[in-house]
Design a protein around this motif. Structure first.
Motif, PDB file in Angstrom:
ATOM      1  N   ALA A   1       0.991   1.414  -7.478  1.00  0.00           N
ATOM      2  CA  ALA A   1      -0.091   0.448  -7.658  1.00  0.00           C
ATOM      3  C   ALA A   1      -0.411   0.298  -9.148  1.00  0.00           C
ATOM      4  O   ALA A   1      -0.646  -0.814  -9.644  1.00  0.00           O
ATOM      5  CB  ALA A   1      -1.327   0.891  -6.882  1.00  0.00           C
TER       6      ALA A   1
ATOM      7  N   SER B   1      -2.878  -4.643  -3.690  1.00  0.00           N
ATOM      8  CA  SER B   1      -2.697  -3.330  -3.081  1.00  0.00           C
ATOM      9  C   SER B   1      -3.847  -3.034  -2.120  1.00  0.00           C
ATOM     10  O   SER B   1      -4.941  -3.589  -2.240  1.00  0.00           O
ATOM     11  CB  SER B   1      -2.636  -2.249  -4.162  1.00  0.00           C
ATOM     12  OG  SER B   1      -1.535  -2.460  -5.028  1.00  0.00           O
TER      13      SER B   1
ATOM     14  N   THR C   1       5.303  -1.181  -1.912  1.00  0.00           N
ATOM     15  CA  THR C   1       5.133  -1.850  -3.211  1.00  0.00           C
ATOM     16  C   THR C   1       6.476  -2.211  -3.842  1.00  0.00           C
ATOM     17  O   THR C   1       6.712  -3.386  -4.153  1.00  0.00           O
ATOM     18  CB  THR C   1       4.285  -0.992  -4.159  1.00  0.00           C
ATOM     19  OG1 THR C   1       3.013  -0.742  -3.549  1.00  0.00           O
ATOM     20  CG2 THR C   1       4.072  -1.694  -5.491  1.00  0.00           C
TER      21      THR C   1
ATOM     22  N   GLY D   1       0.824  -1.207   0.000  1.00  0.00           N
ATOM     23  CA  GLY D   1       0.000   0.000   0.000  1.00  0.00           C
ATOM     24  C   GLY D   1       0.848   1.243   0.000  1.00  0.00           C
ATOM     25  O   GLY D   1       1.168   1.779  -1.051  1.00  0.00           O
TER      26      GLY D   1
END
Length: 581
Positions: free
Chosen positions: A207, A146, A128, A123
């Protein structure tokens, strides 16, 4: 029916009837796990970055439960494990400082444990790349889930963007346009649900990068954190990761050079963060893909930014999802032959184009037509010259067009402390046409390369109604920030880069069109100034740090190389020597 060709990795732990198999199974059984769960089922690791100190990821306990349901339903067995949670909102000096540490945690947790595949719960922006880097180094079947963006912020009856509102409102306070009370009133309304920043900051950018790379299911990037469809996606990801084990669909089959080209083009179309340049380079380095700054110019330049989101545009991530999300953007690119590699493989076993070719688009204000872009050329601008021999970057969609070709006088800050001490001084010798330069904020100079590159303007300039100036540094800036900001100057000042030689009053030329960043002094003068610098200062600093800080300073690579540790580059695989008890 399983079509698995390779034996399960977890069988090295649980698949024998000797003393070791006895002990591995016995210890796991103290959690109430029945014997049949060890009989040929894929063991799926759920790598969780949940932490109450990482508010973006604070809902991940619930997210993990939905992944587990999917894994069990598909015939696997889920095991959840924690890893270092490097959240940007609280962690000092910056979460970037611990990105590599988190990646090491992930890599060794995967390699050292009896898991056949992994689901990465990510997140807040550095989680990530950190988790993808660690997983890439092991190269087992991997899928990204995510946490999703938070709901739109609200203030005075209007939407405000997380992060971006801070930069905007703080500048308005300094300019005397709003009161301190008004500023503080926006605080609670900016972050009103679980999730990451709702702007196209680094979290949403990464994301989108994970989805464009093919490492997540479609729509993973934009579903709001508190939308029930986020949990459906988590469940389906749990289903799919079991199938990926059976298909032996490892990261190396997905993270190809073609996938990175798709991600670079996507970053331009969404107006993504400059931080993606560093993170994608680091991920590519772990899987063995040669990605350079030149690829950003080759693939990204000339691509229009069509996603009208803050900080570049008007809307927020909620509107982006409701408009069709990333699949609608990829479809728009593909229909115009602007998606470099439509046949790139993704984690659901389909190509990127198969996933998006029928994607609906519901709002052409949020996702604009290619001939009505937010920015005609939204590709990350890479500039080089005697001030940045190894390159620097600028985000066109967040910049002022008139300043992207500019010549100005340098107003120099030796480091961030110097900047803070002098920027509000009414006697600061600065004019709107000048260029603000800040040194010693790169990966070694300001451990982790903090997001301070978007230097707030001097109040005396803001009072003139000026909202942007050219700024140059070896720092990063938040993906939620904006302005004509040249970042990631490499080599950095602390590594002996030419930025260290800039003095007040020097003239600097920025030309994004030609990719030039030039300090207007002779080569001889530049060499003379650099020779006068004291190289012992950096060595003394390193020796005084100790611990992880010393490791970081000694082994971190420069921005153009992804800021990974030099000894972490490369894919080491998941094999681990067996331990005999």
């Amino acid at each position: 029916m399983s079509d698995r060709q390779r034996p399960l990795r977890s069988a090295q732990w649980f698949g024998t009837t000797d003393k070791n198999g006895f002990m591995y199974r016995s210890w796991m059984k103290n959690q109430g796990i029945p014997d049949h769960e060890f009989q040929g089922k894929p063991i799926i690791g759920i790598c969780n970055t949940w932490s109450e100190l990482t508010p973006c990821n604070a809902h991940f306990r619930k997210l993990a439960e939905h992944v587990k349901k999917g894994v069990l339903e598909a015939g696997g067995y889920p095991v959840e494990f924690p890893v270092f949670s490097n959240g940007e909102s609280n962690l000092r000096p910056t979460a970037m400082f611990t990105r590599n540490l988190a990646s090491m945690d992930v890599e060794e947790a995967i390699r050292g444990n009896p898991i056949d595949a992994v689901v990465l719960l990510v997140g807040c922006d550095k989680t990530t790349p950190a988790l993808l880097m660690g997983a890439a180094s092991c190269d087992i079947p991997t899928i990204v889930v995510s946490g999703g963006p938070m709901l739109n912020g609200k203030h005075k009856g209007k939407d405000i963007g997380s992060g971006t509102a801070v930069w905007q409102l703080s500048e308005q306070v300094k300019a005397g346009e709003i009161s301190l009370h008004d500023f503080m009133a926006a605080e609670a309304g900016m972050s009103r649900s679980a999730g990451t920043c709702n702007t196209m900051g680094t979290a949403s950018t990464m994301a989108c990068m994970a989805e464009a790379l093919g490492t997540s299911l479609p729509h993973n990037a934009a579903i709001p954190a508190v939308d029930s469809r986020r949990y459906v996606l988590a469940h389906l990801s749990g289903n799919r990761i079991v199938e990926m084990v059976n298909e032996d669909l490892r990261l190396s089959k997905i993270l190809t050079k073609e996938a990175f080209d798709n991600a670079i083009r996507t970053n331009a179309a969404i107006g993504g963060s400059t931080n993606a340049v560093i993170h994608l380079k680091a991920i590519a380095g772990r899987i063995g893909v040669d990605l350079t700054l030149d690829d950003w110019s080759r693939v990204g330049r000339g691509t229009p930014t069509v996603v009208d989101l803050q900080p570049s545009g008007r809307f927020l991530m909620e509107e982006f999802y409701y408009a069709g999300g990333l699949p609608a953007v990829l479809k728009r690119l593909g229909e115009a032959d602007r998606l470099p590699f439509k046949n790139a493989l993704t984690v659901n076993g389909k190509t990127l184009w198969e996933n998006v070719q029928d994607a609906p688009l519901y709002n052409e204000e949020v996702i604009r037509p290619l001939d009505q872009p937010l920015t005609a050329d939204g590709g990350i601008c890479v500039v080089r010259g005697n001030l940045a021999p190894n390159g620097a970057v600028l985000k066109p969609s967040a910049a002022t067009a008139e300043l992207m070709q500019h010549r100005g006088r340098a107003v120099v800050f030796e480091d961030f402390d110097d900047y803070k001490a002098r920027i509000n001084d009414p006697d600061l010798d600065v004019e709107a046409s000048d260029i603000l330069v800040m040194k010693h904020c790169g990966p070694r100079g300001y451990h982790g390369m903090a997001e301070v590159g978007n230097m707030g303007l001097p109040p005396k300039i803001l009072a003139q109604g000026i909202t942007d100036m050219v700024r140059i540094s070896d720092a990063r800036m938040s993906g939620t920030a904006y302005g004509t900001v040249v970042l990631h100057v490499a080599p950095e000042a602390a590594a002996g880069g030419p930025l260290a030689a800039v003095r007040n009053g020097d003239w600097i030329e920025l030309d994004c069109e030609s990719g030039r960043l030039h300090l207007d002094i002779s080569d001889e003068e530049l060499a003379s100034r650099l020779a006068e610098s004291d190289p012992s200062a950096a060595a003394t600093l390193i020796a005084s740090q100790g611990g992880y800080r010393q490791l970081y300073i000694e082994r971190v690579l420069q921005a153009d190389e992804g800021c990974d540790f030099d000894f972490l580059v490369g894919c080491r695989g998941a094999d681990v020597p067996r331990h005999s008890h």
